[in-house]
Scaffold this active site. Structure first.
Site, PDB file in Angstrom:
ATOM      1  N   GLY A  50      54.348 -15.062  79.903  1.00  0.00           N
ATOM      2  CA  GLY A  50      54.820 -16.406  79.591  1.00  0.00           C
ATOM      3  C   GLY A  50      54.994 -16.697  78.110  1.00  0.00           C
ATOM      4  O   GLY A  50      55.561 -17.733  77.746  1.00  0.00           O
ATOM      5  N   TYR A  51      54.526 -15.790  77.233  1.00  0.00           N
ATOM      6  CA  TYR A  51      54.658 -16.013  75.791  1.00  0.00           C
ATOM      7  C   TYR A  51      56.088 -15.689  75.363  1.00  0.00           C
ATOM      8  O   TYR A  51      56.586 -14.610  75.621  1.00  0.00           O
ATOM      9  CB  TYR A  51      53.709 -15.112  75.001  1.00  0.00           C
ATOM     10  CG  TYR A  51      52.241 -15.282  75.230  1.00  0.00           C
ATOM     11  CD1 TYR A  51      51.718 -16.389  75.882  1.00  0.00           C
ATOM     12  CD2 TYR A  51      51.337 -14.303  74.794  1.00  0.00           C
ATOM     13  CE1 TYR A  51      50.365 -16.517  76.087  1.00  0.00           C
ATOM     14  CE2 TYR A  51      49.974 -14.439  74.987  1.00  0.00           C
ATOM     15  CZ  TYR A  51      49.489 -15.545  75.650  1.00  0.00           C
ATOM     16  OH  TYR A  51      48.136 -15.662  75.849  1.00  0.00           O
ATOM     17  N   SER A  52      56.859 -16.565  74.712  1.00  0.00           N
ATOM     18  CA  SER A  52      56.451 -17.907  74.341  1.00  0.00           C
ATOM     19  C   SER A  52      57.471 -18.908  74.891  1.00  0.00           C
ATOM     20  O   SER A  52      58.328 -19.396  74.176  1.00  0.00           O
ATOM     21  CB  SER A  52      56.347 -18.014  72.827  1.00  0.00           C
ATOM     22  OG  SER A  52      57.527 -17.432  72.249  1.00  0.00           O
TER      23      SER A  52
END
Length: 312
Positions: A50-52
């Site tokens: 999920g970054y970023s």
């Protein structure tokens, strides 16, 4: 070096956070940080699918993509213990078995590798039976795509439940837990998670180890909060008790000729079962203070002073 639980995987006692890659660090800067980290003896890098995604214009996976391009450019895959996580990528949310499998393949593609050393369930998924999730992670281990399993942001009860399910079904057991833990965030971890980590021999890899930069000592007033991109996260610690912790950190740092961040991370290293605190550097200039924590040994009276001031 530290060992990740029962996995036999050895890691440098500082886990470089990749959350800034693709956020406050562009690709070229991120590559320089990774170069400097490995050159200094580091081998442990943490990221998540999920970054970023929270950055305007990003879609998720940017950090993994940057790490993958670095692997491709440098050929350092065998020198790095790589940790990533599943459940928060906008296209792969939750921990249903099919999603875990698809998300792992997507991460492997972005990272340009055929295995992940440590794969975390990033956040608990109340909508998916835990047995299904534990089975999905076990399948990745059996397929050779994942070497070891970790859990992050799980309650103590749910971690215990995962172990019960895994033992009952012959699944691979988690070897690591990633909790929110630092000098100004102690109570929840020490009360709830630490006993489970001790009982199950889990390696503890604390995130927000520097409390969104507060424990670097650069945020002393409201005006200071505007000086960095993470100032908003540090605001909650700008209290009398928080500043008292920073004062002791600063005094001890001066004694050793190091930065307050070095002392904060060195304190975490002394906590039972902590294998490697996680801290990120958005530039190579920030890295030496983090690296120094791996070899700084605090005296008994210094540890006692930090324990006392941070227990308020």
């Amino acid at each position: 070096m530290s060992t990740l639980g029962s996995s036999g995987i050895e890691v440098f006692p500082l886990n470089l956070g990749g959350n800034v890659f693709g956020w406050t660090s562009d690709e070229a800067t991120s590559h320089r940080v990774l170069d400097a980290f490995v050159e200094a003896g580091g081998n442990f890098v943490d990221t998540a699918d999920g970054y970023s995604a929270w950055v305007p214009g990003n879609s998720g996976g940017e950090s993994e993509t940057i790490i993958g391009s670095w692997f491709a450019a440098r050929g350092h895959r065998d020198r790095v213990v790589l940790a990533t996580k599943v459940s928060t990528h906008p296209q792969f949310q939750g921990l249903a078995a099919a999603n875990v499998a698809a998300a792992a393949d997507a991460s492997l593609s972005r990272l340009r590798t055929d295995y992940i050393d440590l794969y975390y369930a990033h956040y608990d998924d109340a909508n998916t039976p835990l047995e299904e999730t534990a089975g999905a992670f076990d399948a990745l281990v059996k397929a050779g795509k994942v070497r070891a399993i970790g859990v992050s942001n799980y309650s103590a009860a749910r971690i215990r439940e995962w172990f019960e399910i895994a033992r009952r079904n012959g699944f691979a057991l988690p070897v690591a837990v990633q909790p929110h833990y630092n000098l100004v965030e102690r109570t929840a971890y020490e009360r709830d998670i630490a006993p489970v980590a001790e009982a199950e021999g889990l390696a503890v890899l604390p995130y927000y180890a520097l409390a969104a930069g507060f424990l670097t000592g650069k945020y002393r007033t409201e005006a200071d909060l505007a000086s960095g991109p993470r100032g908003g996260g540090a605001k909650q610690y700008l209290t009398e008790d928080g500043l008292a912790v920073v004062k002791v950190l600063t005094d001890i740092a001066a004694t050793h000729g190091v930065e307050p961040a070095t002392v904060a991370l060195a304190w975490l290293r002394t906590r039972k079962n902590v294998a490697a605190p996680i801290a990120s550097a958005r530039s190579t200039e920030q890295l030496p203070a983090l690296i120094a924590s791996a070899t700084l040994n605090l005296a008994a009276d210094e540890l006692a002073a930090l324990d006392e001031v941070s227990a308020r």
